[in-house]
Design a protein around this motif. Structure first.
Motif, PDB file in Angstrom:
ATOM      1  N   LEU A 948       4.891 -20.803 -20.448  1.00 36.02           N
ATOM      2  CA  LEU A 948       4.851 -21.314 -21.052  1.00 36.02           C
ATOM      3  C   LEU A 948       5.947 -22.150 -21.772  1.00 36.02           C
ATOM      4  CD1 LEU A 948       2.576 -23.130 -23.686  1.00 36.02           C
ATOM      5  CD2 LEU A 948       2.895 -20.661 -24.828  1.00 36.02           C
ATOM      6  N   TRP A 949       7.167 -21.352 -22.157  1.00 36.24           N
ATOM      7  CA  TRP A 949       8.409 -21.443 -22.564  1.00 36.24           C
ATOM      8  C   TRP A 949       8.910 -22.730 -21.561  1.00 36.24           C
ATOM      9  CZ3 TRP A 949       9.864 -22.329 -27.260  1.00 36.24           C
ATOM     10  CH2 TRP A 949       9.719 -21.282 -28.405  1.00 36.24           C
ATOM     11  N   LYS A 950       8.825 -21.974 -20.094  1.00 35.98           N
ATOM     12  CA  LYS A 950       9.360 -23.244 -19.078  1.00 35.98           C
ATOM     13  C   LYS A 950       8.902 -24.657 -19.291  1.00 35.98           C
ATOM     14  CE  LYS A 950      11.151 -20.493 -15.096  1.00 35.98           C
ATOM     15  NZ  LYS A 950      10.550 -19.249 -15.255  1.00 35.98           N
ATOM     16  N   SER A 951       7.381 -24.346 -19.347  1.00 31.32           N
ATOM     17  CA  SER A 951       6.185 -25.882 -19.858  1.00 31.32           C
ATOM     18  C   SER A 951       7.085 -26.780 -20.855  1.00 31.32           C
ATOM     19  CB  SER A 951       4.762 -25.478 -19.768  1.00 31.32           C
ATOM     20  OG  SER A 951       4.210 -25.159 -18.896  1.00 31.32           O
ATOM     21  N   ILE A 952       7.452 -25.267 -22.195  1.00 34.39           N
ATOM     22  CA  ILE A 952       8.184 -26.702 -22.834  1.00 34.39           C
ATOM     23  C   ILE A 952       8.980 -27.086 -23.189  1.00 34.39           C
ATOM     24  CG2 ILE A 952       9.052 -25.487 -26.045  1.00 34.39           C
ATOM     25  CD1 ILE A 952       6.335 -24.060 -26.253  1.00 34.39           C
ATOM     26  N   SER A 953      10.321 -25.918 -22.350  1.00 31.21           N
ATOM     27  CA  SER A 953      11.476 -27.188 -22.176  1.00 31.21           C
ATOM     28  C   SER A 953      11.144 -27.994 -21.335  1.00 31.21           C
ATOM     29  CB  SER A 953      11.828 -25.623 -21.708  1.00 31.21           C
ATOM     30  OG  SER A 953      12.563 -24.753 -22.237  1.00 31.21           O
ATOM     31  N   ALA A 954      10.361 -28.448 -20.552  1.00 26.65           N
ATOM     32  CA  ALA A 954      10.412 -28.956 -19.295  1.00 26.65           C
ATOM     33  C   ALA A 954       9.042 -30.592 -20.608  1.00 26.65           C
ATOM     34  CB  ALA A 954       9.420 -28.507 -17.895  1.00 26.65           C
ATOM     35  N   GLU A 955       8.432 -30.295 -21.308  1.00 29.23           N
ATOM     36  CA  GLU A 955       8.028 -31.213 -22.077  1.00 29.23           C
ATOM     37  C   GLU A 955       8.875 -31.777 -23.184  1.00 29.23           C
ATOM     38  OE1 GLU A 955       4.719 -33.388 -23.431  1.00 29.23           O
ATOM     39  OE2 GLU A 955       4.649 -32.128 -21.692  1.00 29.23           O
ATOM     40  N   ALA A 956       9.786 -31.063 -23.859  1.00 29.36           N
ATOM     41  CA  ALA A 956      10.639 -31.221 -24.692  1.00 29.36           C
ATOM     42  C   ALA A 956      12.064 -32.607 -23.517  1.00 29.36           C
ATOM     43  CB  ALA A 956      11.364 -30.295 -25.256  1.00 29.36           C
ATOM     44  N   HIS A 957      12.261 -32.073 -22.260  1.00 30.55           N
ATOM     45  CA  HIS A 957      13.265 -32.975 -22.083  1.00 30.55           C
ATOM     46  C   HIS A 957      12.116 -33.972 -21.341  1.00 30.55           C
ATOM     47  CE1 HIS A 957      15.600 -34.492 -18.593  1.00 30.55           C
ATOM     48  NE2 HIS A 957      16.675 -34.081 -20.025  1.00 30.55           N
ATOM     49  N   GLY A 958      11.557 -34.063 -20.917  1.00 34.14           N
ATOM     50  CA  GLY A 958      10.743 -35.208 -20.050  1.00 34.14           C
ATOM     51  C   GLY A 958       9.859 -36.006 -21.452  1.00 34.14           C
ATOM     52  N   TYR A 959       9.718 -35.324 -22.577  1.00 37.02           N
ATOM     53  CA  TYR A 959       9.103 -36.154 -23.708  1.00 37.02           C
ATOM     54  C   TYR A 959       9.838 -36.896 -24.428  1.00 37.02           C
ATOM     55  CZ  TYR A 959       5.254 -38.363 -26.896  1.00 37.02           C
ATOM     56  OH  TYR A 959       4.580 -39.344 -27.365  1.00 37.02           O
ATOM     57  N   TYR A 960      10.679 -35.951 -25.428  1.00 42.90           N
ATOM     58  CA  TYR A 960      11.381 -36.212 -25.943  1.00 42.90           C
ATOM     59  C   TYR A 960      12.988 -36.556 -24.917  1.00 42.90           C
ATOM     60  CZ  TYR A 960       7.677 -34.977 -28.723  1.00 42.90           C
ATOM     61  OH  TYR A 960       6.621 -34.948 -30.245  1.00 42.90           O
ATOM     62  N   HIS A 961      12.868 -35.610 -24.582  1.00 40.26           N
ATOM     63  CA  HIS A 961      14.650 -35.989 -23.850  1.00 40.26           C
ATOM     64  C   HIS A 961      15.778 -35.322 -24.199  1.00 40.26           C
ATOM     65  CE1 HIS A 961      13.396 -39.735 -21.272  1.00 40.26           C
ATOM     66  NE2 HIS A 961      12.350 -39.722 -22.667  1.00 40.26           N
ATOM     67  N   TYR A 962      15.160 -34.213 -25.226  1.00 38.26           N
ATOM     68  CA  TYR A 962      16.315 -33.266 -25.605  1.00 38.26           C
ATOM     69  C   TYR A 962      16.698 -31.938 -25.026  1.00 38.26           C
ATOM     70  CZ  TYR A 962      18.405 -30.892 -29.307  1.00 38.26           C
ATOM     71  OH  TYR A 962      19.045 -29.965 -30.229  1.00 38.26           O
ATOM     72  N   THR A 963      17.540 -31.439 -24.261  1.00 38.26           N
ATOM     73  CA  THR A 963      17.805 -29.921 -23.630  1.00 38.26           C
ATOM     74  C   THR A 963      17.490 -28.687 -24.382  1.00 38.26           C
ATOM     75  OG1 THR A 963      18.784 -31.379 -22.325  1.00 38.26           O
ATOM     76  CG2 THR A 963      18.215 -28.849 -21.668  1.00 38.26           C
TER      77      THR A 963
END
Length: 1366
Positions: A948-963
């Protein structure tokens, strides 16, 4: 802004003409989004500009005339005689209806059990819908008799329903379950009931000795525990008083034919508190016992039958418990503040609830399965035609104030009813209770009709959005469409209609609910659409009537009329985007729908082949790939951008004129001087209607020093003219008035300025956008290429403006604390007010990261990170839930929360084993949830925390372009300083989860935090349009303006008038009324009327709890204000309790490290100092000092004040050395910041001298004791306990309140006026405070008696627009 005088006499007429139909069944609906409130801040202004231009404001009187004539029908008193009670007096007003007296009687303690009666005057029955003034012979002291009438089936049902409501009146379960617009309020727990007179009488006596000031451990500064249980303190009134064990419809219903003919209407089954089982017949004559039992039917009356007209009287005779408890219950019910019981306009859901016992309830059971599903019971025998109601209310006349109020009230009422019905329908659709109209298709493509509302799911059906991003685009389109509906609704052009639209997110699905255009279901879409395109621009049609209607919206919405090519390559004129479709319904109305591209595209998130963005955009890595191609700019951004360009335009014109002036000899110089006063004046004029800014500041030309201001009469004309008329004429006229030379010059000046800012006209400032630029599939005619280039450039500029101006201005406001978000919702609100979409959240966080003063923005950064994480989790949760079938819902939600928040590393989903077996067998049959297309329905169980936390990081990167630099919840908490309880609150509110209120152990590594028993419910999250009360809003704004100029009395009157009008439109409960009450309370307080301030602020707190939520940031603010007024009224223990409550809520919502916490702690510290709890006081004040130093910088005046407060406590403790140390710090800051001569510096230096003397005296005494031992002659030292007055003075200073001396006479007049109002309002009708006129301003000179300058200490934040922003 309308000046006060324009409207007041009209406002008066309302009192006389507006029909006051306060619907008793109130409203239903829902509002989990606060963003609606401010998201629409802008539209108010544009709506107003419109209404000015449509010339419907009667501006008959002289604008300077300051006097308001009050024409008023005075109220009178009638006597009411009900069976079995003494006659009593009731204050009524002539424009009320008879029905309202009925409502009052059904609410009064001694008559509340009657529902079926008529009122008679001299033996004549009064018509329920007649106004009192139209009844012959009704006058002061007339006697009205309450006469019992025979029942019908309908009346009997109404009676049983009413009795059930009375029995449940103190029961909070409806508020927990989110039904019937009930919501929670806990204020009375902290104030022990009412704060008014009754509250004072109890508290006289030795106030100081008996205060227990020790706060609970978890509230003290530095405490790490964040308990959840105190969020809902135990309300002792809610301990249910059981009057009956069971009251339900009998299984013998309906009566057989032979019994019908004896007058039997229905049968009830009751179990009394004494365990007696009885069967009751409701007959036309009333209620009586019959001889039926559970298994044998014997309808004959029992002996005795206890025939009574009211069910309460009957039950009172057979059950002593009922009699006793019912009386106690009604006493308690009428003692509660009305604001605790009135329904809210939209449903508010609570994300926590205790375990409530599920009791038998006949009415609830009946509602769930019968009447409510097909039709609303307000309207006899038919379903409501929502479209007809929504459109008819729009067509009501709006020429003068009474008409506008009536219209706005009708619009608001229908909207809130529609939102409620749409929410209920959406839930029914997802829960599988509604049959699809296309049942043969796969589930995600199905559409539904229920209760005359059309429902569709947010999936890409038939590849409609394939080019735009598939399901992601289909999910974004409804909210874009809703924003379009909101914008067109606010412009409110006569003859142009939009659909009622509500977007509901529930159980992972997005449902769009719309009202139905008459006739649309009978024909194909191709035949119906006569304007716009149904295939994204391949085929396009237009229609002259639509062009004419849309042309009228183009100016306020900044939409440019443009031509596009149709399939035959012929140009077609449009005044909207191509997707916007025009359909003429069978009712002959012109509807527009699919408004998803009302606003132009956001190029930062729309990469286009061969187009370069501006350098600053590129430097930040734009354009970025986005999930879909529907990313639009917000309306607030468009407004701000145009405003910005307008300033630029004025500067350029002024600059060129200056140059011309310099270049020419003296004759030409004289001419351009005329020129310089004129063109800009005309232009300023020109932009007046368009330049209403998002935060309601006046149009920019008002404060542009370089150019002459237009005189006010010109401004008036500009406002009154129709928006469509090209105002080029205006300019041409102005310019032509000079002789030829200046003419050409001025023209050239304007032309150059227009070119430079991208105006679509060469002779005036007019910026509009073409929403079809960069739409795939849309082609433009050859001859418009130049124009299209200009438009493309404008879009790039707007996108750059967002990044280079709006984001930095947000951060700057954060630095100077004019923006103070406390949680995700208020942060989103702050972004939206500046026109920044939430997809820029990553950009904003990066910008904060790079800011040198990052430490002072830490609170915003932390809230931003929390918001980003919970939004990513919400995106994942949405798809996660779609794969869960109903029986596994609580297990799935608790598993998700464990993976998201629990430190337990291997969270395993608990699949109940016995259910698992049956699930395998039945899967094929049961899988009919929309979108759950086959496959394994237990896939959700395999989710792990790390995944889940991997997906959250991926989503943050993909949607908000934030690492994000965290791989688990504990790392996130550690790295970003987040709180798990805050994350739980945010995710629950965003997804509609309701959890059991208990202490969760998030940090245990041995067992998961949540079990499936902890998940109580899933609520819908609803977005809808919030119709506005425009006139009231103007009074409110004028009132604020007056207050800012220092005319408190006039301000107070305007705000009172606004309150009346708000009540008139919204009913008693609404966010804007809350803002109004808060400001009124503050004015009362400043003008020295503490009791009145307390009463108004108490209402504001109750209302904020009810309409925004018990722990909404605004509610926390309201608690703080209330505590201050309690202190001023001498209610110290209450003030402390309220402050502790505020601190607890704030810890829960955003944690301790927040600039607002410093203010709260200073308040707590001061009150504790006042009650001589010095050590406790120091803990809070020193925490405030540390927080202030961190967020305001060590050299700020706030820090100096903090040092002074700490020094005072040390002085009281006689620790003079520490006191001196702190006061010196303060003195240094004052000296450096404001100079030696400033009074603050002088005060500080005096205090230092005093402390030094005290310290020396103390030392002397000590030395004396050391030297001479016990026989020392000791001079008694003066240890001063602080006086209440000095504490209050400091409290006022830290809360930014400066007192303004009013003469005694003014105060008396004001008080008398306010009391007159109160009496009128409270004459038994808490719901309609509209029976009296605006306050009279004293004629002429009185207004000028006290021309105070603006109260310097009123901090700007307190006087801002009525957004309930923090």
């Amino acid at each position: 802004m309308v000046s006060k005088t324009d409207d007041s006499p009209a406002a008066e007429e309302t009192r006389r003409d507006a029909v006051k139909q306060q619907d008793a069944c109130g409203c239903a609906g829902h509002m989990a989004e606060t963003s609606v409130m401010n998201g629409d801040g802008t539209h108010d202004r544009s709506e107003e500009a419109e209404s000015k231009q449509n010339g419907d404001n009667d501006q008959g009187e002289d604008p300077n005339e300051q006097e308001v004539i009050v024409i008023q029908d005075t109220g009178f008193t009638v006597k009411i005689q009900a069976p079995g009670t003494e006659p009593f007096d009731l204050q009524v007003s002539p424009q009320e209806m008879v029905q309202e007296i009925h409502q009052v009687l059904m609410d009064r303690e001694d008559t509340c059990h009657r529902t079926c009666f008529s009122l008679q005057l001299d033996g004549n029955v009064l018509d329920n819908f007649a106004e009192l003034k139209s009844i012959e012979g009704l006058q002061e002291a007339s006697l009205l008799k309450v006469v019992e009438e025979p029942y019908t089936v309908r009346e009997a049902r109404i009676h049983v329903r009413h009795i059930r409501d009375l029995l449940k009146s103190l029961d909070p379960s409806d508020a927990y379950n989110g039904v019937d617009c009930n919501s929670l309020s806990f204020l009375s727990v902290f104030t022990d009931g009412d704060l008014g007179e009754s509250g004072k009488r109890k508290k006289k006596g030795s106030e100081l000795e008996q205060i227990d000031c020790t706060p609970p451990e978890h509230i003290l500064p530095g405490s790490k525990e964040r308990p959840l249980v105190p969020l809902q303190p135990q309300n002792k009134d809610w301990k249910p008083l059981q009057c009956l064990k069971v009251l339900t419809m009998s299984g013998w219903n309906p009566p057989p034919g032979n019994r019908k003919m004896h007058g039997d209407l229905m049968y009830l089954y009751v179990v009394t508190g004494e365990e007696r089982h009885i069967s009751i017949t409701a007959s036309t004559r009333g209620f009586y016992l019959n001889q039926s039992t559970t298994y044998t039917f014997n309808p004959k009356p029992a002996n005795p039958s206890f025939l009574s007209h009211s069910l309460v009287e009957l039950l009172g005779q057979i059950s002593p418990t009922f009699k006793k408890n019912f009386t106690t219950l009604q006493k308690k019910r009428v003692q509660r503040h009305p604001f605790e019981r009135i329904a809210t306009p939209f449903q508010v859901y609570s994300w926590t609830a205790p375990q409530v016992d599920h009791a038998m309830d006949c009415v609830r059971a009946e509602d769930a399965y019968t009447s409510r599903l097909g039709y609303e019971e307000h309207i006899p025998g038919q379903t409501r035609d929502w479209n007809e109601e929504l459109q008819t209310t729009r067509e009501l006349p709006r020429k003068n104030l009474p008409e506008r109020l009536l219209r706005e009230r009708a619009i608001f009422k229908v909207h809130s009813d529609f939102a409620a019905a749409a929410t209920r329908g959406s839930m029914a659709v997802i829960d599988g209770n509604v049959m699809a109209i296309n049942p043969g298709e796969e589930t995600r493509m199905q559409m539904f009709i229920w209760n005359n509302i059309f429902f569709s799911l947010g999936f890409d059906v038939r590849d409609h959005y394939r080019q735009l991003g598939g399901d992601s685009a289909a999910h974004a389109a409804p909210t874009n469409d809703l924003n379009g509906v909101r914008a067109y609704g606010a412009v409110d052009v006569e003859g142009l209609y939009t659909l009622g639209t509500v977007v509901v997110d529930y159980r992972g699905y997005r449902v769009t609910a719309q009202s139905i255009i008459p006739g649309i279901l009978e024909r194909e879409q191709e035949q119906s659409v006569i304007y716009g395109s149904i295939d994204f621009g391949k085929t396009v049609v237009s229609h002259p009537k639509y062009l004419e209607l849309l042309e009228r919206t183009s100016r306020p919405l900044k939409v440019q009329r443009h031509a596009v090519l149709n399939e035959k390559a012929e140009p077609v004129d449009l005044c909207s985007s191509v997707e916007c479709k025009g359909i003429i319904g069978n009712d002959g109305r012109h509807y527009i729908l699919d408004l998803l591209r009302t606003f132009p595209p956001d190029l930062n998130f729309l990469p286009v082949e061969g187009e370069e963005l501006s350098p600053e955009s590129q430097r930040l890595g734009f354009p970025r790939q986005h999930r879909h191609r529907l990313a639009c700019l917000r309306q607030e951004l468009i407004e701000a951008f145009v405003e910005h360009r307008y300033l630029l335009f004025m500067k350029m014109a002024a600059l060129q004129l200056m140059q011309q002036k310099a270049n020419k000899d003296s004759r030409a110089g004289a001419l351009t001087e005329n020129g310089s006063a004129d063109p800009p004046a005309a232009l300023a004029d020109d932009a007046a209607p368009t330049s209403a800014t998002p935060n309601g500041s006046p149009p920019a030309h008002a404060h542009n020093g370089e150019c002459a201001q237009p005189d006010s009469s010109e401004g008036k004309e500009a406002e009154d003219c129709i928006p469509g008329l090209a105002q080029a004429k205006e300019l041409a006229k102005t310019v032509a008035a000079e002789d030829g030379a200046a003419d050409a010059k001025s023209r050239e000046v304007v032309l150059n300025a227009c070119k430079a800012v991208g105006s679509i006209s060469d002779t005036s400032f007019d910026i509009r956008f073409n929403p079809d630029i960069f739409s795939p599939g849309v082609r433009f005619p050859e001859d418009s290429t130049g124009d299209i280039q200009k438009q493309k450039q404008l879009l790039k500029d707007a996108a750059a403006f967002l990044i280079s101006c709006q984001v930095p201005s947000l951060v700057k406001d954060g630095l100077d604390h004019s923006t103070l978000p406390m949680d995700g919702a208020t942060l989103t609100e702050a972004l939206h007010q500046r026109g920044i979409n939430v997809r820029y959240l990553g950009t904003v966080l990066e910008f904060i990261d790079k800011t040198p003063a990052k430490a002072q923005l830490e609170h915003i950064y932390r809230i931003g990170i929390g918001e980003l994480i919970t939004r990513c989790a919400k995106h994942i949760f949405k798809t996660y839930l779609q794969g869960v079938e109903l029986s596994g819902l609580s297990a799935a939600v608790s598993h998700f929360l464990n993976c998201f928040l629990s430190s337990y590393p291997d969270a395993v989903a608990h699949l109940p084993c016995d259910e698992l077996v049956s699930r395998r067998k039945n899967r094929r049959r049961r899988n009919r949830v929309p979108g759950g297309g086959g496959g394994d329905n237990t896939a959700w169980a395999s989710l792990t925390p790390s995944e889940l936390w991997k997906s959250i990081s991926a989503e943050a990167h993909g949607y908000y372009h934030y690492t994000l630099q965290c791989e688990s919840v504990d790392q996130a908490v550690e790295r970003y300083g987040l709180q798990k309880i805050t994350l739980l609150r945010e995710i629950s509110i965003k997804t509609g989860i309701q959890i059991l209120i208990k202490e969760y152990n998030f940090d245990s590594r041995h067992k998961p935090a949540f079990t499936e028993e902890d998940i109580l419910n899933i609520f819908p999250v609803v977005k809808h349009v919030n119709p506005k009360a425009s006139d009231a809003f103007h009074f409110f704004q004028s009132g604020q303006a007056k207050v800012q100029q220092g005319f408190l009395k006039e301000g107070c009157e305007l705000i009172n008038e606004a309150l009346n009008l708000f009540n008139n439109v919204y009913g008693a409960m609404h966010v804007e009324i809350c803002a109004c009450l808060r400001l009124l309370a503050r004015l009362n307080y400043i003008m020295g009327d503490y009791p009145e301030a307390l009463s108004n602020q108490q209402k504001a707190v109750l209302m904020s709890e009810r309409v925004l939520g018990i722990e909404h940031p605004s509610t926390i603010q309201e608690y703080m204000h209330l505590a201050l007024y309690c202190f001023a009224n001498g209610q110290l223990s209450t003030a402390l309790k309220l402050l502790y409550r505020g601190r607890y809520l704030m810890l829960l919502v955003c944690g301790e490290d927040h600039p607002e916490m410093a203010l709260l702690d200073s308040n707590i510290g001061l009150v504790l100092h006042g009650v001589m709890e010095y050590d406790l006081s120091l803990r809070f004040l020193e925490n405030a000092l540390a927080t202030n130093s961190k967020y305001h910088g060590t050299r700020s005046l706030k820090v100096a004040l903090s040092h002074h407060l700490v020094a005072r406590v040390y002085e009281s403790k006689a620790e003079f050395r520490s006191a001196l140390q702190h006061e010196k710090e303060g003195y240094t800051i004052y000296k450096n910041q404001v100079g030696e001569a400033h009074e603050k510096t002088r005060e500080s230096s005096e205090y230092l001298k005093y402390l030094t003397q005290q310290a020396v005296a103390l030392q002397r005494t000590m030395n004396e004791i050391y030297k001479n031992g016990s026989n020392a002659s000791i001079v008694p030292l003066k240890f001063t306990a602080p006086s209440m007055a000095s504490v209050l003075e400091q409290l006022n200073i830290i809360n930014g309140i400066i007192f303004i001396p009013l003469s005694q006479k003014d105060l008396e007049n004001l008080k008398a006026e306010v009391q007159r109002r109160q009496q009128l309002q409270e004459s038994g009708k808490s719901d309609e405070p509209q029976e009296d006129g605006p306050l009279e301003l004293e004629d002429g000179p009185a207004a000028e008696e006290q021309p105070h300058s603006a109260p310097s200490g009123l901090e700007a934040t307190e006087w801002q627009t009525p957004q309930p922003s923090v």
